[in-house]
Design a protein around this motif. Structure first.
Motif, PDB file in Angstrom:
ATOM      1  N   GLU A  69       5.511  -1.943  -7.808  1.00 44.56           N
ATOM      2  CA  GLU A  69       6.753  -2.464  -8.407  1.00 44.56           C
ATOM      3  C   GLU A  69       7.877  -1.421  -8.381  1.00 44.56           C
ATOM      4  N   ASN A  70       7.523  -0.161  -8.182  1.00 42.59           N
ATOM      5  CA  ASN A  70       8.558   0.887  -8.080  1.00 42.59           C
ATOM      6  C   ASN A  70       8.881   1.235  -6.632  1.00 42.59           C
ATOM      7  N   ASP A  71       8.422   0.391  -5.705  1.00 41.12           N
ATOM      8  CA  ASP A  71       8.649   0.629  -4.281  1.00 41.12           C
ATOM      9  C   ASP A  71       7.990   1.904  -3.778  1.00 41.12           C
ATOM     10  N   LYS A  72       6.806   2.174  -4.296  1.00 41.41           N
ATOM     11  CA  LYS A  72       5.999   3.297  -3.802  1.00 41.41           C
ATOM     12  C   LYS A  72       4.726   2.706  -3.224  1.00 41.41           C
ATOM     13  N   ALA A  73       4.145   3.437  -2.265  1.00 44.24           N
ATOM     14  CA  ALA A  73       2.903   2.942  -1.662  1.00 44.24           C
ATOM     15  C   ALA A  73       1.784   2.920  -2.704  1.00 44.24           C
ATOM     16  N   ASN A  74       0.906   1.954  -2.544  1.00 44.90           N
ATOM     17  CA  ASN A  74      -0.203   1.799  -3.486  1.00 44.90           C
ATOM     18  C   ASN A  74      -1.429   1.332  -2.702  1.00 44.90           C
ATOM     19  N   ALA A  75      -2.592   1.941  -2.985  1.00 45.46           N
ATOM     20  CA  ALA A  75      -3.821   1.539  -2.290  1.00 45.46           C
ATOM     21  C   ALA A  75      -4.438   0.356  -3.029  1.00 45.46           C
ATOM     22  N   LYS A 124       8.771   7.967  -0.516  1.00 45.85           N
ATOM     23  CA  LYS A 124      10.133   7.416  -0.583  1.00 45.85           C
ATOM     24  C   LYS A 124      10.149   5.924  -0.296  1.00 45.85           C
ATOM     25  N   GLY A 125       8.989   5.324  -0.248  1.00 48.00           N
ATOM     26  CA  GLY A 125       8.939   3.866  -0.128  1.00 48.00           C
ATOM     27  C   GLY A 125       9.377   3.305   1.210  1.00 48.00           C
ATOM     28  N   CYS A 126       9.179   4.067   2.287  1.00 43.80           N
ATOM     29  CA  CYS A 126       9.652   3.608   3.599  1.00 43.80           C
ATOM     30  C   CYS A 126       8.817   2.434   4.124  1.00 43.80           C
ATOM     31  N   GLY A 127       7.592   2.291   3.659  1.00 42.45           N
ATOM     32  CA  GLY A 127       6.760   1.163   4.077  1.00 42.45           C
ATOM     33  C   GLY A 127       6.026   1.353   5.391  1.00 42.45           C
ATOM     34  N   ILE A 128       6.142   2.511   6.014  1.00 40.00           N
ATOM     35  CA  ILE A 128       5.485   2.743   7.311  1.00 40.00           C
ATOM     36  C   ILE A 128       3.969   2.617   7.169  1.00 40.00           C
ATOM     37  N   CYS A 129       3.418   3.241   6.137  1.00 41.36           N
ATOM     38  CA  CYS A 129       1.950   3.217   5.954  1.00 41.36           C
ATOM     39  C   CYS A 129       1.463   1.791   5.739  1.00 41.36           C
ATOM     40  N   VAL A 130       2.219   1.032   4.950  1.00 41.78           N
ATOM     41  CA  VAL A 130       1.815  -0.344   4.626  1.00 41.78           C
ATOM     42  C   VAL A 130       1.844  -1.199   5.890  1.00 41.78           C
TER      43      VAL A 130
END
Ligand SMILES: Cc1ncc(C[n+]2csc(CCOP(=O)(O)OP(=O)(O)O)c2C)c(N)n1
Ligand code: SF4
Ligand code: SF4
Ligand code: SF4
Lengths: 75, 268
Positions: free
Chosen positions: A34-40, A16-22
């Protein structure tokens, strides 16, 4: 034993693109796409700490490392 | 087992908001159960009503989604009828300590072998951000636009005073600690309480100057301290984490069995 990363799997349908992992990744491996999803983005920097996987509220991220069988976290 | 084997995938992505701490508690609880290798069939998870309580829809063990504030009453019924099962009760702070406050203290006093998890986001998430008994004075909520007057309960002190055999606290930032405490709580024979500070970015965060889940977790990181790391004379005003009580007291179901056994022998 030093873990070697095999794969960082992100389930984009659940993220859901919360950004916690990042934000909390100690290796700055992850970014939002670009879709506000996490990416490695930089998997080579991953230290296999599993924190992204454990802190994801959506169970959307899985870190696969080579000593998976002896890993503290099985998944 | 894999995490996906513990969830009902058909209900995912789940309904919790982006960054909701309740998802991290669910994540940690699944890891705890997996580490302990408890068969899914031996676990009964009982919840009331609230965003937090939706967890019983998602985790694939035996589950009961019951009434607001009453989860512990249902759980006590399950445990008394099937004492061999592990009973886990995840609750919201409102669920556990407003409407469910009496159930909570008496469950602790009885010391029945149940694991209660208070997913404390300091607000009523499900119903739109009203203040709860955990919000604390000075916080803002949709029902306290000029600031809340009521001081908060201290869940740890309350559970301890009421007689819970195991009492611990962690946060959604401190995930490995959270998993460890959940494992200890589930293993403990008696009423265990684990308070987990959880973020509701949608209401508590918005009303209290924290825009994102990340801000709220940074706040858990900065404003809490592990009990094990407190130097002598420590006086900082931080929320403490760790195990506060770990005592073996007579467990209710065992005592009940004992009374049945002696009554059957004609003793009184
Ligand atoms: C008997 C009863 N009273 C009130 C409600 C309305 N209600 C539903 S959830 C809730 C509180 C939710 O807050 P909390 O328990 O803290 O959980 P959260 O949603 O924050 O996880 C209330 C008051 C209800 N469902 N049943
Ligand atoms: S923590 Fe999970 S949901 Fe949040 S951005 Fe990362 S993968 Fe997506
Ligand atoms: S395992 Fe650790 S280092 Fe690797 S991406 Fe996740 S948080 Fe970053
Ligand atoms: S309203 Fe708050 S508690 Fe409810 S799902 Fe959204 S973030 Fe979580």
């Amino acid at each position: 034993m030093k873990k070697i990363l095999k794969d960082i799997r992100i389930n984009k349908a659940w993220c859901k693109g919360c950004g916690i992992c990042v934000h909390f990744c100690p290796g700055k491996v992850l970014e939002m796409d670009e879709n506000d999803k996490a990416n490695a983005r930089y998997p080579e920097l991953c230290i296999c700490c599993m924190m992204c996987e454990l802190r994801c509220p959506d169970l959307a991220i899985e870190v696969i490392s080579d000593d998976e069988s002896t890993d503290e976290v099985s998944s | 087992m894999a995490v996906r084997d513990y969830i009902r995938q058909r209900f995912f992505p789940h309904l919790w908001c982006p960054g909701c701490g309740h998802g991290i508690v669910m994540n940690g609880l699944i890891r705890a159960i997996d580490h302990m290798a408890i068969p899914k069939n031996d676990i009964v998870m009982v919840s009331g009503i609230g965003c937090s309580s939706r967890i019983t829809g998602y985790v694939d063990v035996h589950t009961l989604h019951t009434l607001h504030g009453r989860a512990l009453a249902f759980a006590a019924g399950v445990k008394l009828s099937r004492p061999e099962l592990r009973v886990i009760v995840p609750m919201g702070d409102g669920d556990a300590l407003s409407i469910g406050g009496n159930h909570f203290i008496h469950a602790a006093r009885r010391n029945m072998d149940i694991t209660a998890i208070v997913m404390n986001n300091r607000i009523y998430g499900m119903t739109g951000g009203q203040f709860s008994p955990l919000s604390g004075s000075g916080t803002q909520a949709s029902t306290a636009p000029f600031g809340n007057i009521d001081p908060a309960f201290d869940v740890v002190s309350l559970a301890k005073a009421a007689g819970a055999g195991f009492v611990a606290r962690s946060t959604t930032y401190h995930v490995t600690e959270m998993i460890d405490l959940l494992k200890q709580a589930i293993s403990h024979r008696g009423f265990s309480v684990v308070e987990i500070l959880s973020q509701c970015p949608t209401y508590f965060g918005k009303h209290n100057g924290m825009e994102s889940a990340v801000d709220m977790m940074e706040n858990f990181r900065k404003n809490t301290k592990s009990l094990g790391k407190i130097p002598e004379g420590y006086s900082e005003d931080k929320v403490l984490r760790g195990v506060f009580v770990n005592e073996n007291r007579p467990e209710y179901c065992q005592e009940y069995e004992r009374i049945i056994a002696s009554a059957m022998k004609g003793e009184t």
